[in-house]
Design an enzyme around this catalytic site. Sequence first.
Site, PDB file in Angstrom:
ATOM      1  N   PHE A  35       0.834  -1.195   0.000  1.00  0.00           N
ATOM      2  CA  PHE A  35       0.000   0.000   0.000  1.00  0.00           C
ATOM      3  C   PHE A  35       0.877   1.257   0.000  1.00  0.00           C
ATOM      4  CE2 PHE A  35      -2.774   3.316   1.448  1.00  0.00           C
ATOM      5  CZ  PHE A  35      -4.003   2.987   0.897  1.00  0.00           C
ATOM      6  N   GLY A  36       0.511   2.205  -0.850  1.00  0.00           N
ATOM      7  CA  GLY A  36       1.239   3.460  -0.942  1.00  0.00           C
ATOM      8  C   GLY A  36       2.016   3.642  -2.225  1.00  0.00           C
ATOM      9  N   CYS A  39       6.757   5.095  -5.044  1.00  0.00           N
ATOM     10  CA  CYS A  39       7.569   6.178  -4.468  1.00  0.00           C
ATOM     11  C   CYS A  39       7.751   6.007  -2.967  1.00  0.00           C
ATOM     12  CB  CYS A  39       6.928   7.520  -4.779  1.00  0.00           C
ATOM     13  SG  CYS A  39       7.803   8.919  -4.042  1.00  0.00           S
ATOM     14  N   HIS A 456      23.927  37.453  -2.214  1.00  0.00           N
ATOM     15  CA  HIS A 456      25.390  37.268  -2.240  1.00  0.00           C
ATOM     16  C   HIS A 456      25.852  36.894  -0.838  1.00  0.00           C
ATOM     17  CE1 HIS A 456      29.576  37.872  -3.365  1.00  0.00           C
ATOM     18  NE2 HIS A 456      29.728  38.545  -2.227  1.00  0.00           N
TER      19      HIS A 456
END
Length: 476
Positions: A35-36, A39, A456
């Site tokens: 599940f999920g 990724c 900067h």
Amino acid sequence: MTHYDLAILGSGSGNSLPGPQWANKKIAVIDGGTFGGTCLNVGCIPTKMFVYPADLAAGTREAARLGVRAEVTAVHWRAIRDRIFGRIDAISAGGMEYRAHGEPNITLYPEHAEFTGPKALRTAGGTVITAEQIVVAAGSRPVIPDFPGNHLPQVHTSDTIMRVDELPARVLIVGGGFIAAEFGHIFASLGSEVVMLTRSPGLLKSQDAEISRRFEEQVSGRWDIRHGYQVASVRAVPHRPGRVLAVLAPVAGVADAPACVEVDLVLLATGRRPNTDGLNATAAGFDLTAAGRLRVDKYQRVLSGGKPISGVWSLGDVSSDFQLKHVANHEARTVAHNLLHPGQLRASDHRFVPEAVFTRPQIAKVGMTEEQALAHAARHGLEIVTAVQDYGSTAYGWAMEDTTGIVKLVAEKDSGLLLGAHIMGHEASMLIQPLIQAMSFGLDVRTMARGQYWIHPALTEVVENALLSLKVGSKH
């Protein structure tokens, strides 16, 4: 037979679709995998959780050149692994528990399913499901080359290698793309000897040619790179428990003689394929690309005979060429709107899709390579300009004593619009974001460079200087 207002095939990005607007609708979520999705469980999230400690280890070893003496005294692979999957597995389990019991209008089917028609599915357990609207978000899986020994426990894909018990002393990585490059960095930085195998010359060949060349120059001192080979077989090594011998076959015109490599683990990083072959997509009449992906239109509607099927949508790896989580999430947002607003369809925007490779050095890109831009210019009668700016040309680059990081930009000369941006070096994935923004909103390079402050001496000055180096038309 059970009928639903919405059926979602896949629990990755597709799992984000049920929102408050669906509270009174009947929804099925179907996924026989972890599940999920990719990724969360085996892809971008856990790999980057390995990359971060690898970066720390590599940076520690490199600190001496800046006058800091530091050592990596030990790498505790299991501690790294268990920290990562202690979090990942809990998220996956929690998501599954919520989908199973958290909302009364949603039914979770934790099993595989295949189509019996455009809007009909049969699960592995025999349940027949129909729906007014179906979203196919079934993802992809690693390609496993066919050779004797590919079933051995020492042979892995990215789905399994992160869970091994010990850091390998020596690992063979088959492939030269982003998965190979990221794991090359992980293993080499944590202390493994890395042998990388490719069929043809070059690493990360989808990148701009200059980036690809410079990247290989940098990593060739850390990895044993062998071009022109493919794995012929893998077999156990007698009297060396756990070790395997990979027999390598030369590719004609690239390498000459067969070779062998003895390693602890083999990682097959030879690409991913869409999971359409397990969906019985032909029974539903869905169109497939040459690569086996579902064909969709710009609204993410699945096509049949070149025409969109009403109420059938797709997103993510199963239908997208990009195979990127941020693209799948974008497409999920498109589908989420279109499901609820069929008279006001939105199109997905795939114009400026960025990507990053979390290797060392890190790499990020958006838009065209120089080669693609030249072809584009020839077709449209345009002139392009390029600029390459070294990290070391900025004050922060001096602080790092950086001699290899670069920003490469490609733009149309007359309009001053960026066509492509390519960065290799420290935090490239973050430095590229303002360039993605410029391309997405049509900002020309002079306006971008001079229309805002650049802090900067931040490293972002290398982006500013690269923009100013582009010899665009005088009006810009």
